[in-house]
Design an enzyme around this catalytic site. Structure first.
Site, PDB file in Angstrom:
ATOM      1  N   TYR A 156       8.794  73.077  52.658  1.00  0.00           N
ATOM      2  CA  TYR A 156       7.812  73.387  51.975  1.00  0.00           C
ATOM      3  C   TYR A 156       7.518  72.353  50.861  1.00  0.00           C
ATOM      4  O   TYR A 156       6.613  71.754  50.540  1.00  0.00           O
ATOM      5  CB  TYR A 156       7.893  74.919  51.543  1.00  0.00           C
ATOM      6  CG  TYR A 156       6.585  75.233  50.728  1.00  0.00           C
ATOM      7  CD1 TYR A 156       5.284  75.677  51.242  1.00  0.00           C
ATOM      8  CD2 TYR A 156       6.774  75.391  49.207  1.00  0.00           C
ATOM      9  CE1 TYR A 156       4.360  76.041  50.423  1.00  0.00           C
ATOM     10  CE2 TYR A 156       5.673  75.545  48.250  1.00  0.00           C
ATOM     11  CZ  TYR A 156       4.330  76.119  49.058  1.00  0.00           C
ATOM     12  OH  TYR A 156       3.230  76.457  48.144  1.00  0.00           O
ATOM     13  N   THR A 191      -0.256  86.753  45.971  1.00  0.00           N
ATOM     14  CA  THR A 191      -1.105  86.477  47.054  1.00  0.00           C
ATOM     15  C   THR A 191      -0.573  87.035  48.442  1.00  0.00           C
ATOM     16  O   THR A 191       0.692  87.381  48.321  1.00  0.00           O
ATOM     17  CB  THR A 191      -1.608  85.062  47.732  1.00  0.00           C
ATOM     18  OG1 THR A 191      -0.497  84.374  47.915  1.00  0.00           O
ATOM     19  CG2 THR A 191      -2.357  84.519  46.360  1.00  0.00           C
TER      20      THR A 191
END
Ligand code: NAD
Length: 263
Positions: A156, A191
């Site tokens: 990532y 989120t």
């Protein structure tokens, strides 16, 4: 009153959730006509339902990694909304692993979505922007993990650092076409990407929220506001920049402590 994105055509990927949804809503609220793209069809339909004008929100159900998807997205935008003036490369996946626990499949998954798809859609959009000759603005979603190290986030972090590099390079390549290219690097934002991990992993939430001077997670609207600023005329002289929006996490070595002289 003229809205700040008055009828500008905007493409937002990953618009079916979180930061992408709030960005699509904010751009439309400020007058842009938005093509909201996501592989999650109910998610993106829900985004459009929440739109309240004055800009339109059209939905497109697509996986950004598809070979033909970038051209299809740009064509749909041109046909239904006009030449793209704004591109928000937001679709992304998270939750990676330390390198020694990662395999090629895991690595390739991150490269495909977070980097290759973003690169390919940027290329297709820049071609359309240059052909239309009206300039434009591209905002890429990076991450503070593309700037600072963080444990257990190898693939990532690597893709997000690459996004920052690509942002700078494209700013250099297309400035003379009036196309600005910037990135936003969020800190920890509440989120679907982070909710479960924040709730179930005390190390993750203590490290990130505890290390944030503002003492809380961020909200997707707070990232959408930074993205919209970068797209707006207020940022007319800003390009190649990565705007960190992280409650102060990456600027400090903040840890609350009872013996802290400042508390
Ligand atoms: N939430 C955070 O703390 C945080 C921090 C730093 C960076 N970011 C970045 O912000 C961006 C948005 O993240 P979010 O937190 O809103 O996540 P999210 O999971 O809420 O939303 C991401 C959206 O992207 C869509 N998507 C993923 N892969 C796709 C694909 N191949 N094709 C089409 N759509 C796809 C998903 O369906 C989802 O709707 C990501 O690039 C993420 O890396 C988020």
């Amino acid at each position: 009153m003229t809205e700040r994105f008055d009828q500008q055509a905007a493409i937002v990927t990953g618009a079916g959730s979180g930061i992408g949804r709030e960005t699509a809503l904010m751009l439309a609220r400020d007058g842009a006509d938005v093509l909201a793209v996501d592989r999650d069809e109910p998610g993106v339909v829900e985004t459009a339902k929440r739109g309240n004008g004055p800009g339109r929100i059209l939905t497109m159900h697509a996986d950004v990694t598809g070979e033909a998807t970038p051209d299809e997205i740009v064509q749909r935008c041109e046909t239904e909304l006009g030449a793209p003036r704004i591109l928000i490369n937001n679709a992304g996946i998270g939750d990676s692993r330390p390198a020694h626990l990662s395999d090629d499949k895991n690595l390739d998954g991150f490269l495909e979505v977070n980097l290759r798809a973003l690169f390919r859609l940027s290329r297709a959009t820049v071609l359309a922007m240059r052909a239309a000759g009206q300039g434009g603005s591209i905002v890429n979603l990076a991450s503070i993990f593309g700037i600072t190290g963080f444990r257990g986030s190898s693939a990532y972090s690597a893709t997000k650092a690459a996004v920052i590099g690509l942002t700078r390079n494209m700013a250099a390549d297309y400035g003379l076409d009036g196309i600005r290219v910037n990135a936003v690097a969020p800190g920890i934002i509440e989120t679907a990407l982070t909710k479960n991990r924040l709730a179930s992993n005390a190390w993750f939430s203590d490290t990130l929220v505890g290390g944030t001077p503002l003492g809380r997670v961020g909200q997707p609207e707070e990232i959408a506001a930074a993205i919209a600023f970068l797209c707006s005329a207020d940022a007319a002289y800003v390009t190649g920049h990565t705007l960190v929006v992280d409650g102060g996490y990456s600027a400090t070595h903040f840890r609350p402590h009872p013996e802290d002289p400042a508390s």
